[in-house]
Design a protein around this motif. Sequence first.
Motif, PDB file in Angstrom:
ATOM      1  N   ILE A 250      11.370 150.732 107.445  1.00 37.63           N
ATOM      2  CA  ILE A 250      11.640 150.488 108.867  1.00 37.63           C
ATOM      3  C   ILE A 250      12.921 149.686 109.038  1.00 37.63           C
ATOM      4  N   ILE A 251      13.111 148.643 108.216  1.00 36.11           N
ATOM      5  CA  ILE A 251      14.334 147.833 108.309  1.00 36.11           C
ATOM      6  C   ILE A 251      15.556 148.688 108.011  1.00 36.11           C
ATOM      7  N   GLY A 252      15.493 149.503 106.971  1.00 36.51           N
ATOM      8  CA  GLY A 252      16.632 150.354 106.613  1.00 36.51           C
ATOM      9  C   GLY A 252      16.968 151.363 107.696  1.00 36.51           C
ATOM     10  N   VAL A 253      15.946 151.997 108.245  1.00 32.89           N
ATOM     11  CA  VAL A 253      16.181 152.983 109.307  1.00 32.89           C
ATOM     12  C   VAL A 253      16.774 152.294 110.536  1.00 32.89           C
ATOM     13  N   LEU A 254      16.254 151.123 110.885  1.00 34.96           N
ATOM     14  CA  LEU A 254      16.805 150.399 112.041  1.00 34.96           C
ATOM     15  C   LEU A 254      18.266 150.012 111.819  1.00 34.96           C
ATOM     16  N   LEU A 255      18.612 149.616 110.614  1.00 31.93           N
ATOM     17  CA  LEU A 255      20.013 149.269 110.336  1.00 31.93           C
ATOM     18  C   LEU A 255      20.923 150.487 110.450  1.00 31.93           C
ATOM     19  N   VAL A 256      20.482 151.631 109.967  1.00 30.40           N
ATOM     20  CA  VAL A 256      21.292 152.851 110.096  1.00 30.40           C
ATOM     21  C   VAL A 256      21.459 153.214 111.571  1.00 30.40           C
ATOM     22  N   VAL A 257      20.377 153.108 112.331  1.00 34.00           N
ATOM     23  CA  VAL A 257      20.447 153.421 113.768  1.00 34.00           C
ATOM     24  C   VAL A 257      21.365 152.431 114.488  1.00 34.00           C
ATOM     25  N   LEU A 258      21.302 151.152 114.119  1.00 33.25           N
ATOM     26  CA  LEU A 258      22.199 150.170 114.737  1.00 33.25           C
ATOM     27  C   LEU A 258      23.662 150.460 114.400  1.00 33.25           C
ATOM     28  N   GLY A 259      23.929 150.925 113.185  1.00 31.25           N
ATOM     29  CA  GLY A 259      25.299 151.287 112.816  1.00 31.25           C
ATOM     30  C   GLY A 259      25.824 152.450 113.635  1.00 31.25           C
ATOM     31  N   ILE A 260      24.989 153.458 113.840  1.00 30.59           N
ATOM     32  CA  ILE A 260      25.388 154.594 114.675  1.00 30.59           C
ATOM     33  C   ILE A 260      25.566 154.147 116.121  1.00 30.59           C
ATOM     34  N   THR A 261      24.684 153.250 116.566  1.00 29.63           N
ATOM     35  CA  THR A 261      24.795 152.733 117.931  1.00 29.63           C
ATOM     36  C   THR A 261      26.106 151.994 118.129  1.00 29.63           C
ATOM     37  N   LEU A 262      26.537 151.248 117.128  1.00 28.96           N
ATOM     38  CA  LEU A 262      27.819 150.544 117.249  1.00 28.96           C
ATOM     39  C   LEU A 262      28.976 151.519 117.405  1.00 28.96           C
ATOM     40  N   TRP A 263      28.879 152.691 116.819  1.00 32.65           N
ATOM     41  CA  TRP A 263      29.943 153.673 116.943  1.00 32.65           C
ATOM     42  C   TRP A 263      29.977 154.324 118.317  1.00 32.65           C
ATOM     43  N   PHE A 264      28.820 154.607 118.876  1.00 33.28           N
ATOM     44  CA  PHE A 264      28.797 155.415 120.092  1.00 33.28           C
ATOM     45  C   PHE A 264      28.415 154.656 121.352  1.00 33.28           C
ATOM     46  N   GLN A 265      27.939 153.429 121.238  1.00 33.60           N
ATOM     47  CA  GLN A 265      27.588 152.610 122.398  1.00 33.60           C
ATOM     48  C   GLN A 265      28.183 151.217 122.195  1.00 33.60           C
TER      49      GLN A 265
ATOM     50  N   ILE B  36      22.109 141.223 111.789  1.00 33.99           N
ATOM     51  CA  ILE B  36      22.025 139.976 111.019  1.00 33.99           C
ATOM     52  C   ILE B  36      20.569 139.574 110.822  1.00 33.99           C
ATOM     53  N   MET B  37      19.773 139.661 111.876  1.00 33.35           N
ATOM     54  CA  MET B  37      18.358 139.286 111.776  1.00 33.35           C
ATOM     55  C   MET B  37      17.606 140.223 110.824  1.00 33.35           C
ATOM     56  N   LEU B  38      17.864 141.521 110.911  1.00 34.01           N
ATOM     57  CA  LEU B  38      17.204 142.460 110.001  1.00 34.01           C
ATOM     58  C   LEU B  38      17.648 142.232 108.560  1.00 34.01           C
ATOM     59  N   GLY B  39      18.911 141.883 108.360  1.00 26.78           N
ATOM     60  CA  GLY B  39      19.377 141.563 107.015  1.00 26.78           C
ATOM     61  C   GLY B  39      18.666 140.343 106.455  1.00 26.78           C
ATOM     62  N   LEU B  40      18.466 139.332 107.298  1.00 27.13           N
ATOM     63  CA  LEU B  40      17.743 138.138 106.850  1.00 27.13           C
ATOM     64  C   LEU B  40      16.276 138.438 106.559  1.00 27.13           C
ATOM     65  N   VAL B  41      15.660 139.264 107.391  1.00 32.63           N
ATOM     66  CA  VAL B  41      14.252 139.630 107.174  1.00 32.63           C
ATOM     67  C   VAL B  41      14.102 140.472 105.911  1.00 32.63           C
ATOM     68  N   SER B  42      15.143 141.218 105.547  1.00 29.64           N
ATOM     69  CA  SER B  42      15.043 142.078 104.375  1.00 29.64           C
ATOM     70  C   SER B  42      15.011 141.276 103.071  1.00 29.64           C
ATOM     71  N   LEU B  43      15.411 140.022 103.089  1.00 31.22           N
ATOM     72  CA  LEU B  43      15.371 139.224 101.858  1.00 31.22           C
ATOM     73  C   LEU B  43      13.948 139.103 101.299  1.00 31.22           C
ATOM     74  N   PRO B  44      12.976 138.638 102.071  1.00 27.76           N
ATOM     75  CA  PRO B  44      11.625 138.555 101.491  1.00 27.76           C
ATOM     76  C   PRO B  44      10.872 139.891 101.490  1.00 27.76           C
TER      77      PRO B  44
ATOM     78  N   LEU C 119      24.958 141.361 106.893  1.00 25.63           N
ATOM     79  CA  LEU C 119      25.550 140.132 107.433  1.00 25.63           C
ATOM     80  C   LEU C 119      27.002 140.348 107.846  1.00 25.63           C
ATOM     81  N   PHE C 120      27.791 140.948 106.966  1.00 25.58           N
ATOM     82  CA  PHE C 120      29.204 141.158 107.301  1.00 25.58           C
ATOM     83  C   PHE C 120      29.365 142.127 108.465  1.00 25.58           C
ATOM     84  N   GLY C 121      28.615 143.221 108.449  1.00 24.30           N
ATOM     85  CA  GLY C 121      28.709 144.192 109.536  1.00 24.30           C
ATOM     86  C   GLY C 121      28.253 143.611 110.858  1.00 24.30           C
TER      87      GLY C 121
END
Length: 187
Positions: free
Chosen positions: A68-83, A95-103, A118-120
């Motif tokens: 779920i975290i990975g899919v949400l990050l991919v969707v957020l990346g596409i959203t940044l391109w088109f919205q 950033i929050m999903l990246g932090l949650v992905s640590l544990p 984090l960088f993105g």
Amino acid sequence: MSAESPAAPGQFAHRRQQFRAWRGTRPFWAGLFVMISGFPIMYFPYAHLQLGGLTVAMATTAGAGSLIIGVLLVVLGITLWFQQHVRTFAGVAAIMLGLVSLPVSNFGGFIVGFLFALFGGAMAVSWAPGVPPAERPAEQDTTDEGGAPEVTDYDTTLLRPVNPVGEPNDLSGTSPVNGANGRHSAG
């Protein structure tokens, strides 16, 4: 047809310029980094590494959460391109999903996905749309001669002084002329 003749003259350069113009109007690199961050986070919990004859299963109990975290990050990346207008939300969410992905997901996809998120996300939050260049009106020929407009040669034009003659250069208000004598008054 020889090997030196181009397939379509200028087609590659034209498409490259179109892509460059499209890329310049949105947080392209932020979206790319956020999308890249989703793949290791999604992949590693389901990966099976072969070390010789030994199979190492990387599966975690939170495999669905990693997906779920990975899919949400991919969707957020596409959203940044088109919205582009949701760039702040998408950046903070990345950033929050990246932090949650640590544990949840093998230390954020073995730190790779975490760092890309984090960088993105930081790039998305800090991106601001550029100001389009102001269009200068075309110079009209005021003479009825019909000749070419005059051109200014900027290489040979003399530079004018920044301050007109007789105007003080001190903008702090602490010159001896106004009695402050270099001291700042507290009021």
